[in-house]
Design an enzyme around this catalytic site. Structure first.
Site, PDB file in Angstrom:
ATOM      1  N   ARG A 108       0.880 -13.916  11.341  1.00 36.59           N
ATOM      2  CA  ARG A 108       0.082 -12.692  11.434  1.00 36.59           C
ATOM      3  C   ARG A 108      -0.432 -12.439  12.843  1.00 36.59           C
ATOM      4  O   ARG A 108      -1.474 -11.818  13.020  1.00 36.59           O
ATOM      5  CB  ARG A 108      -1.113 -12.730  10.475  1.00 36.59           C
ATOM      6  CG  ARG A 108      -0.740 -12.718   9.026  1.00 36.59           C
ATOM      7  CD  ARG A 108      -0.239 -11.343   8.652  1.00 36.59           C
ATOM      8  NE  ARG A 108       0.247 -11.327   7.292  1.00 36.59           N
ATOM      9  CZ  ARG A 108      -0.486 -10.963   6.250  1.00 36.59           C
ATOM     10  NH1 ARG A 108      -1.706 -10.596   6.424  1.00 36.59           N
ATOM     11  NH2 ARG A 108       0.038 -10.950   5.068  1.00 36.59           N
ATOM     12  N   ARG A 125      -4.238  -7.786  12.475  1.00 35.92           N
ATOM     13  CA  ARG A 125      -5.563  -7.183  12.534  1.00 35.92           C
ATOM     14  C   ARG A 125      -6.547  -7.787  13.515  1.00 35.92           C
ATOM     15  O   ARG A 125      -7.572  -7.197  13.790  1.00 35.92           O
ATOM     16  CB  ARG A 125      -6.186  -7.227  11.145  1.00 35.92           C
ATOM     17  CG  ARG A 125      -5.530  -6.273  10.205  1.00 35.92           C
ATOM     18  CD  ARG A 125      -6.176  -6.347   8.870  1.00 35.92           C
ATOM     19  NE  ARG A 125      -6.104  -7.715   8.356  1.00 35.92           N
ATOM     20  CZ  ARG A 125      -6.632  -8.081   7.208  1.00 35.92           C
ATOM     21  NH1 ARG A 125      -7.258  -7.214   6.472  1.00 35.92           N
ATOM     22  NH2 ARG A 125      -6.521  -9.327   6.813  1.00 35.92           N
ATOM     23  N   ARG A 165      -4.274   1.379  14.483  1.00 30.43           N
ATOM     24  CA  ARG A 165      -4.493   1.551  13.044  1.00 30.43           C
ATOM     25  C   ARG A 165      -5.565   2.592  12.721  1.00 30.43           C
ATOM     26  O   ARG A 165      -5.640   3.086  11.603  1.00 30.43           O
ATOM     27  CB  ARG A 165      -4.823   0.216  12.397  1.00 30.43           C
ATOM     28  CG  ARG A 165      -3.612  -0.627  12.067  1.00 30.43           C
ATOM     29  CD  ARG A 165      -2.929  -0.165  10.783  1.00 30.43           C
ATOM     30  NE  ARG A 165      -3.647  -0.660   9.620  1.00 30.43           N
ATOM     31  CZ  ARG A 165      -4.432   0.056   8.852  1.00 30.43           C
ATOM     32  NH1 ARG A 165      -4.599   1.330   9.087  1.00 30.43           N
ATOM     33  NH2 ARG A 165      -5.059  -0.486   7.821  1.00 30.43           N
ATOM     34  N   ASP A 205       6.468  -5.768   6.700  1.00 30.38           N
ATOM     35  CA  ASP A 205       5.790  -6.492   5.626  1.00 30.38           C
ATOM     36  C   ASP A 205       6.812  -6.997   4.625  1.00 30.38           C
ATOM     37  O   ASP A 205       7.872  -6.385   4.450  1.00 30.38           O
ATOM     38  CB  ASP A 205       4.760  -5.612   4.917  1.00 30.38           C
ATOM     39  CG  ASP A 205       3.775  -6.477   4.138  1.00 30.38           C
ATOM     40  OD1 ASP A 205       2.816  -6.975   4.741  1.00 30.38           O
ATOM     41  OD2 ASP A 205       3.995  -6.700   2.932  1.00 30.38           O
ATOM     42  N   TYR A 249       3.878 -10.432  -6.550  1.00 30.05           N
ATOM     43  CA  TYR A 249       3.132  -9.180  -6.321  1.00 30.05           C
ATOM     44  C   TYR A 249       3.574  -8.070  -7.266  1.00 30.05           C
ATOM     45  O   TYR A 249       2.765  -7.304  -7.780  1.00 30.05           O
ATOM     46  CB  TYR A 249       3.309  -8.720  -4.864  1.00 30.05           C
ATOM     47  CG  TYR A 249       2.511  -9.574  -3.898  1.00 30.05           C
ATOM     48  CD1 TYR A 249       1.148  -9.355  -3.734  1.00 30.05           C
ATOM     49  CD2 TYR A 249       3.104 -10.603  -3.183  1.00 30.05           C
ATOM     50  CE1 TYR A 249       0.400 -10.138  -2.866  1.00 30.05           C
ATOM     51  CE2 TYR A 249       2.373 -11.397  -2.315  1.00 30.05           C
ATOM     52  CZ  TYR A 249       1.017 -11.157  -2.156  1.00 30.05           C
ATOM     53  OH  TYR A 249       0.275 -11.935  -1.319  1.00 30.05           O
TER      54      TYR A 249
END
Ligand code: CP3
Length: 326
Positions: free
Chosen positions: A3, A7, A16, A52, A129
């Protein structure tokens, strides 16, 4: 770092503010820009494609929403055999072309500065998921299906595996120089069910990639599966921090490079602590190939200078850090 293109970087958050996550993934210029941010800011030794793991499921026809703060959601979960037919065996070039375009842009921008890693999820983790409809505390729908109708669930896993295989091969053809597959929820299964359900689909997804680029398999919470993982047809085994790398090495032998496995919360500690822990990690990984990494994704609140300190510590020769080795 897992990652790294995400973020915790202020320059990522800036982008973003203007575009939502899925639009960012689907806009090759921006996705390429975000991929390069940590390479410039941290000096990491590889770039990780910004995308993703869930994108191929959306491409197969499963509606996917990233709601603010809630993580991914599939409003129409697939929970029984009859639902499987709603998923299409799509041509990945038609539906996921934006990912391959990002890869091509990146290879041009990187001009061999650092290698580019492409990635996807394992069929099991993608199914987790899709069956739950998003993240889950107990994964009750998935695990109940795995005991009640393993053949039905295997059918779903095979369908996901086929599109995943095409998706990963197309990343390689566009220029990805290694492929990492994330089995974030592989550790939910005992070894028997992992062998029966997760493994065949994983092998089916990886088969067309063998011998083309190095393959990295990551599992979270999978230390009870080490005997199985040692036999996987991949070059690199990436694990979380719950089991030290020297113990993994002892268990699986010398045939694989190990990747990992600093606890990401370590990067919230003072820089001296990060350096000391990085050196411990290097010593644990010594005596076999080792790609220094985190054991799971970097946390959004990680200070950039702490992430940089970890990268620098990992790039110094063993013993040249804090003096711990001497
Ligand atoms: O450097 C990189 O690793 C960036 C590329 C990347 C992303 N997701 C971007 C992303 C990678 C390799 C992933 C993998 C991924 N995605 C996994 C496997 C790794 C893991 O963490 O176990 C999983 C399970 C997903 C599914 C997913 N995507 C979740 C559960 C979430 C929400 C939780 C979270 O951490 O934000 C996402 C969103 C997501 N994927 C973000 C990023 C940068 C955050 C989106 C944002 O708010 O900007």
């Amino acid at each position: 770092m897992m990652r790294q293109a995400g973020r915790f970087l202020p320059q990522y958050r800036e982008i973003r503010r203007r575009v939502d996550f899925l639009t960012l993934c689907k806009t090759p210029d921006l996705a390429a820009e975000v991929t390069l941010q940590p390479v410039d800011a941290l000096g990491v030794d590889a770039a990780i494609l910004f995308a993703d793991i869930l994108l191929p499921l959306e491409a197969m026809g499963a509606e996917l929403i990233f709601a603010k703060g809630d993580g991914p959601q599939f409003p129409h979960p697939v929970r029984k055999r009859e639902d499987i037919a709603t998923l299409e065996r799509v041509r990945v070039e038609d539906k996921l072309g934006y990912v391959f375009e990002t890869v091509r842009l990146l290879r041009r921008a990187l001009t061999d500065r650092v290698p580019l890693i492409g990635f996807g999820g394992t069929p099991w983790t993608l199914a987790a998921y899709l069956v739950e409809g998003g993240g889950s505390r107990h994964f009750e729908h998935l695990l109940a299906w795995s005991v009640a109708d393993p053949d039905g669930l295997s059918e779903l896993l095979a369908r996901i595996a086929d599109v995943s295989a095409d998706y990963l091969v197309a990343q390689v053809e566009a220029g990805a120089q290694a492929i990492q597959v994330f089995d974030t929820w592989g550790g939910l299964l005992d070894a028997e069910r992992w062998r029966r359900l997760a493994l065949p689909a994983l092998l089916r997804a990886l088969e067309p990639l063998r011998g083309r680029v190095p393959l990295i398999y990551y599992i979270n919470n999978g230390s009870h599966l080490l005997d199985e993982l040692g036999a996987l047809p991949v070059e690199v085994l990436s694990v979380d921090w719950r089991v030290p790398l020297d113990a993994v090495r002892k268990r699986i032998g010398g045939s694989k490079v190990l990747q990992g496995n600093l606890d990401p919360t370590t990067l919230l500690a003072p820089i001296e602590t990060i350096e000391r822990e990085a050196e411990k990690l290097l010593l644990q990984g010594a005596g076999g190939g080792h790609i220094v990494n985190l054991g799971h994704g970097i946390l959004p609140m990680t200070p950039v200078e702490n992430a940089t300190a970890f990268v620098r510590a990992a790039q110094r020769p063993i013993g040249a850090q804090s003096g711990l080795a001497s």
